[in-house]
Design a protein around this motif. Structure first.
Motif, short mmCIF file in Angstrom:
data_model
loop_
_atom_site.label_atom_id
_atom_site.label_comp_id
_atom_site.label_asym_id
_atom_site.label_seq_id
_atom_site.Cartn_x
_atom_site.Cartn_y
_atom_site.Cartn_z
N THR A 1 3.14 63.60 18.44
CA THR A 1 4.46 63.46 19.07
C THR A 1 4.43 64.12 20.45
O THR A 1 3.54 64.93 20.74
CB THR A 1 5.55 64.13 18.20
OG1 THR A 1 5.18 65.51 17.97
CG2 THR A 1 5.69 63.41 16.88
N PRO A 2 5.41 63.81 21.32
CA PRO A 2 6.58 62.97 21.10
C PRO A 2 6.23 61.47 21.07
O PRO A 2 5.29 61.04 21.74
CB PRO A 2 7.48 63.29 22.30
CG PRO A 2 6.52 63.71 23.37
CD PRO A 2 5.41 64.42 22.66
N ASN B 1 14.32 58.31 24.95
CA ASN B 1 15.61 58.98 24.74
C ASN B 1 15.74 60.22 25.61
O ASN B 1 16.82 60.50 26.14
CB ASN B 1 15.78 59.34 23.25
CG ASN B 1 16.29 58.18 22.43
OD1 ASN B 1 17.46 57.79 22.53
ND2 ASN B 1 15.42 57.60 21.62
N ARG B 2 14.66 60.94 25.77
CA ARG B 2 14.71 62.14 26.62
C ARG B 2 14.97 61.76 28.08
O ARG B 2 15.78 62.40 28.76
CB ARG B 2 13.41 62.93 26.49
CG ARG B 2 13.37 64.17 27.37
CD ARG B 2 12.29 65.14 26.97
NE ARG B 2 12.13 66.19 27.96
CZ ARG B 2 12.92 67.25 28.09
NH1 ARG B 2 13.97 67.38 27.28
NH2 ARG B 2 12.70 68.16 29.00
N GLU C 1 11.10 58.85 21.36
CA GLU C 1 11.58 60.17 21.77
C GLU C 1 11.47 60.34 23.29
O GLU C 1 12.36 60.93 23.91
CB GLU C 1 10.77 61.25 21.05
CG GLU C 1 11.06 61.32 19.55
CD GLU C 1 10.07 62.19 18.79
OE1 GLU C 1 10.45 62.71 17.72
OE2 GLU C 1 8.91 62.34 19.25
#
Length: 401
Positions: free
Chosen positions: A296-297, A304-305, A301
């Motif tokens: 991850t991310p 979205n960040r 993600e």
């Protein structure tokens, strides 16, 4: 550790479990032979063993029956079971002993000598190793890229291309090709972006395995592309192709650098280093990192960040050398993000592909291997130490989504 009493044994059947034979079904062949022995209650007379590679990879799967010294090429269950009863068709015989003389089957190639003879001038080969893709178009891009480099390579060098996984020829077969063409030196160059499991363990394992079969061949190993200045030039040119002027300020733009993803923390650290250095060379407020799998991310993600940080435009920037299943998936993801975030402009840049700067890097890595300055040789030594301490089977693990 089991210690068998073999005093009653009359025959010993050895089944090759080398990498090539395993890919061709040696696991099934092993089971079929052992099952036939069990059914006919021959356990007290016939002993079986799995072996490492026996050097007849083109005859996969190889089974050797001693003390007669008959070598078989077992490619279906009928032959596997017939070997137990010494009734296999002659077409399946690689070698047989007749009147004390070894005879090669009429339909079997001679192969190459294990040891080099003579004092002829050294012939050098460069073996480029692509990752390999389930998508054939990606493999074709690797082959074509290497062909494009030939014009900039010394014509006296033999040039071959192979793949780590998912495609042919594999590394073992690539090395075999080089030897068949007369190579005394083989310089193995990985076409791999980051220094992780493949370059630290899997390719060195193949090289060390090859040394067992070709003790007179000199091998060197090149280093991965890694953190290289030309990489940033490639990335910036791909951004320019989707309309980003890298010399201007872009207050509402985010770059999402997307890698394959892996479990090696140092490789992931290098990826973050590249993201940071790319940000230093651009005039955008946001450069985020994301991975397609394993770690991850995630890309979700990352997107979205970027949105939460106020980006009005997001450029998805693939950190991939060539096309493949993951690139296809990334394109579909970009389409979905445009639906999910209609207020944000989402672009997707090209992967590295046939960029001339990539050729510059690979030629540099090749020349380092040829002149003895490549750090890849440290990887071979590190692998030998790792194998001594932890053991290592001659195969590699898939670490992909």
């Amino acid at each position: 550790m089991t210690t068998w009493n073999l005093s009653q044994m009359e025959r010993h059947i050895m089944i090759c479990n080398g990498a090539t034979c395993m890919r061709a079904g040696a696991e099934d062949v092993t089971g079929q032979i052992r099952d036939e022995i069990r059914i006919h209650r021959l356990d007290e007379k016939i002993h079986t063993s799995r072996t490492r590679c026996n050097g007849r990879c083109k005859d996969k799967c190889v089974v050797i029956d001693y003390p007669k010294g008959t070598w078989y090429s077992v490619q279906d269950e009928d032959v596997a079971r017939a070997v137990v009863h010494e009734s296999a068709n002659r077409d399946a015989v690689i070698y047989s002993m007749e009147n004390g003389e070894r005879k090669r089957g009429e339909n079997r190639i001679k192969g190459i000598n294990k040891y080099k003879k003579g004092n002829s001038s050294m012939k050098k080969a460069v073996l480029f190793v692509g990752h390999g893709s389930r998508l054939q178009a990606g493999n074709e891009e690797v082959l074509q890229f290497v062909e494009m480099m030939r014009a900039d390579i010394d014509p006296t060098l033999l040039i071959e291309t192979c793949f780590l996984e998912f495609a042919s020829p594999n590394i073992e077969e690539g090395i075999q090709k080089c030897v068949e063409k007369g190579a005394d030196e083989i310089h193995v160059i990985p076409i791999i972006l980051l220094h992780a499991g493949h370059s630290k363990l899997h390719i060195p394992a193949e090289i060390e395995h090859a040394k067992e079969h070709f003790p007179d061949i000199q091998f060197t190993y090149g280093q991965t592309i890694g953190v290289h200045e030309e990489v940033f030039e490639i990335l910036k040119s791909r951004l320019e192709e989707v309309g980003l002027d890298v010399k201007e300020k872009h207050e509402d733009t985010a770059i999402l650098l997307i890698g394959r993803g892996g479990s090696d923390p140092y490789a992931n650290g290098d990826f973050y280093k590249i993201s940071r250095l790319l940000w230093e060379q651009l005039n955008v407020p946001i450069v985020e990192s994301a991975f397609m799998g394993v770690t991850t991310p995630s890309v979700d993600e990352g997107i979205n960040r970027c949105v939460k940080l106020g980006a009005k435009k997001i450029i998805m920037l693939p950190y991939f050398l060539f096309t493949g299943i993951l690139m296809e998936r990334m394109n579909k993801m970009a389409q979905q993000y445009r639906v999910t975030f209609p207020e944000v402009t989402i672009e997707i840049a090209e992967y590295f592909g046939y960029h001339p700067k990539l050729k510059t890097v690979l030629l540099e890595r090749m020349n380092q291997a040829l002149d003895g300055t490549s750090s890849g040789m440290d990887d071979l030594e590190n692998f030998r130490q790792y194998a001594k301490e932890h053991g290592y089977e001659h195969h590699h693990h898939h670490e992909h989504v």
